[in-house]
Design a protein around this motif. Structure first.
Motif, PDB file in Angstrom:
ATOM      1  N   MET A   1     -15.212  10.250  -4.405  1.00 29.21           N
ATOM      2  CA  MET A   1     -16.557  10.269  -3.830  1.00 29.21           C
ATOM      3  C   MET A   1     -17.550   9.637  -4.797  1.00 29.21           C
ATOM      4  N   LEU A 285     -18.911  18.375  -3.163  1.00 28.49           N
ATOM      5  CA  LEU A 285     -18.785  18.158  -1.725  1.00 28.49           C
ATOM      6  C   LEU A 285     -19.860  18.937  -0.966  1.00 28.49           C
ATOM      7  N   TYR A 315      -9.017  20.704  -1.688  1.00 26.83           N
ATOM      8  CA  TYR A 315     -10.164  19.803  -1.849  1.00 26.83           C
ATOM      9  C   TYR A 315     -10.225  18.801  -0.701  1.00 26.83           C
ATOM     10  N   ARG A 316      -9.088  18.172  -0.374  1.00 27.92           N
ATOM     11  CA  ARG A 316      -9.085  17.160   0.686  1.00 27.92           C
ATOM     12  C   ARG A 316      -9.367  17.786   2.049  1.00 27.92           C
ATOM     13  N   GLN A 319     -13.055  18.502   2.161  1.00 30.05           N
ATOM     14  CA  GLN A 319     -13.769  17.230   2.258  1.00 30.05           C
ATOM     15  C   GLN A 319     -13.769  16.702   3.685  1.00 30.05           C
TER      16      GLN A 319
END
Length: 407
Positions: A1, A285, A315-316, A319
């Protein structure tokens, strides 16, 4: 990011003005706008009673004032028609010199909605028409109040410009998030390509390094077997011992070459892959989603010891869930992200109260598929869908002992 700093620097105004986003007419949007119109009507009544700015409305004045608020329930689905309806009520209201301040909020909100939901050209034409009508009405009824006419026209232009600015700002946010997502996918595709190339290289290395050694072992074993079977009564023990020693030496050499190849492979893969994103990146995020106008409640409890692969999968998932919520949730969005450790698993939940994309005719994209693949890559499961009370929910259970590596 890598684009997150740009998002943070450019979206302070969106936090305040996210309520007027452009969304199609849905039942939820109609309900929210109807409630908003009711609250605005209460404010208008209070201003009409408390403020001495013209005559207090009579029956006709109240009808015009309250009638101007009714079309606001459809302001985001039919902004131009709503503008016409509101203007048809508030112009006679002002012409009869009722309390002018009471009709100002509904007019400003209508103009802002027209500007924020359409192209700048439409906002320009709307501004020219409204300002022209304002000048004409004031010239006919109160030509001596030129300064007041100029002040009113300035406010109208300012509101239209604000709506245009917010619309352009929102488009910028969306483009930044999409660019960041595309960049992330490109990096993942590049990583997969490098893994495939590495596999081919390892296959070639193993063939070159081990095929010769294995062939020698086979030949030497055949020699030893032949010596043993040729003449058992006159067994040449020295020849058999020599053949076995050669086999042992070849095996040691092959083992050393295999170990060297694996060490090179492991070191190169770690260098190419780099550090995995983890739970420590969740605040960034959340901050990115906040700058897009959403309210984000992030709660991470007892999850610091999650393995890197599990942390990266979480995390993904968060996100992608935040990106989908910001893109499809509509204005006034509240998102709750919960991360906790329970029953030897990391549990991830992302819920929002937005409108989402839940209609049966909608064709889903790859976001949900990608999140499920992320969960499966560490042996976990993921469920996603609309909530009964409205909004969308993503729930994942990721074992703390991952199965396989992160893909």
């Amino acid at each position: 990011m890598g684009d997150l700093p740009q998002v943070r620097e450019s979206l302070s105004a969106r936090r305040v003005l996210a309520f007027a986003g452009a969304v199609p007419g849905t039942r939820r949007a109609l309900r929210d706008d109807a409630l908003f119109a009711g609250a605005l009507a209460v404010l208008a009544v209070a201003l009409a009673v408390l403020v001495e700015d013209g005559h207090r409305p009579d029956a006709v004045g109240w009808a015009l004032l309250l009638g101007a608020h009714v079309p606001l329930a459809w302001r985001r689905s039919r902004p131009l028609l709503v503008l016409v309806a509101v203007v048809a009520c508030i112009f006679p209201y002002h012409a009869f010199d009722y309390t002018h301040l009471a009709a100002v909020p509904v007019g400003m909100i209508t103009l802002y909605t027209v500007a924020v939901t359409g192209r700048p050209r439409r906002a320009l034409l709307t501004g020219v028409c409204v300002v022209g009508m304002t000048l004409g009405v004031n010239a006919g009824f109160s030509p001596h109040q030129l300064a007041e006419v100029v002040r009113i026209s300035g406010w109208l232009v300012a509101v239209l410009l604000l709506g245009v600015y917010v619309r352009i700002h929102r488009q910028y946010v969306t483009s930044v998030l999409e660019r960041a997502e595309r960049a992330e996918r490109t990096r993942e595709e590049e990583a997969r390509r490098r893994v495939a190339e590495e596999r081919l290289r390892v296959a070639r290395d193993l063939h070159d390094l081990l095929a010769h050694s294995i062939t020698l072992v086979g030949v030497q074993t055949s020699v030893a077997a032949h010596v043993l079977a040729a003449d058992p009564d006159r067994l040449d023990r020295a020849a058999v011992a020599g053949a076995l020693d050669d086999i042992a030496d070849t095996c040691r050499s092959a083992r050393g070459e295999l170990r060297a190849t694996l060490e090179v492979l492991r070191s190169s893969v770690e260098e190419q892959r780099g550090p995995l994103p983890g739970l420590d990146g969740l605040p960034d995020l959340a901050e990115a989603a906040r700058t897009s106008g959403a309210e984000v409640d992030l709660a991470v409890r007892e999850a610091a010891d999650a393995p890197p692969a599990v942390g990266a999968a979480a995390y993904r998932i968060v996100q992608e869930a935040l990106t989908n919520a910001v893109r499809h949730g509509g204005p006034g969005l509240t998102i709750r992200v919960g991360i906790r450790t329970e029953d030897a698993a990391l549990k991830v939940t992302v819920t929002d109260d937005g409108r989402g994309v839940h209609d049966p005719d909608h064709t889903p994209g790859f976001g949900l598929v990608g999140m499920r693949e992320r969960a499966r890559s560490v042996g976990g499961t993921l469920e996603a869908g609309p909530r009964d009370e409205g909004g969308f929910m993503v729930s994942a259970v990721l074992p703390l002992v991952p199965v396989g590596g992160l893909r």
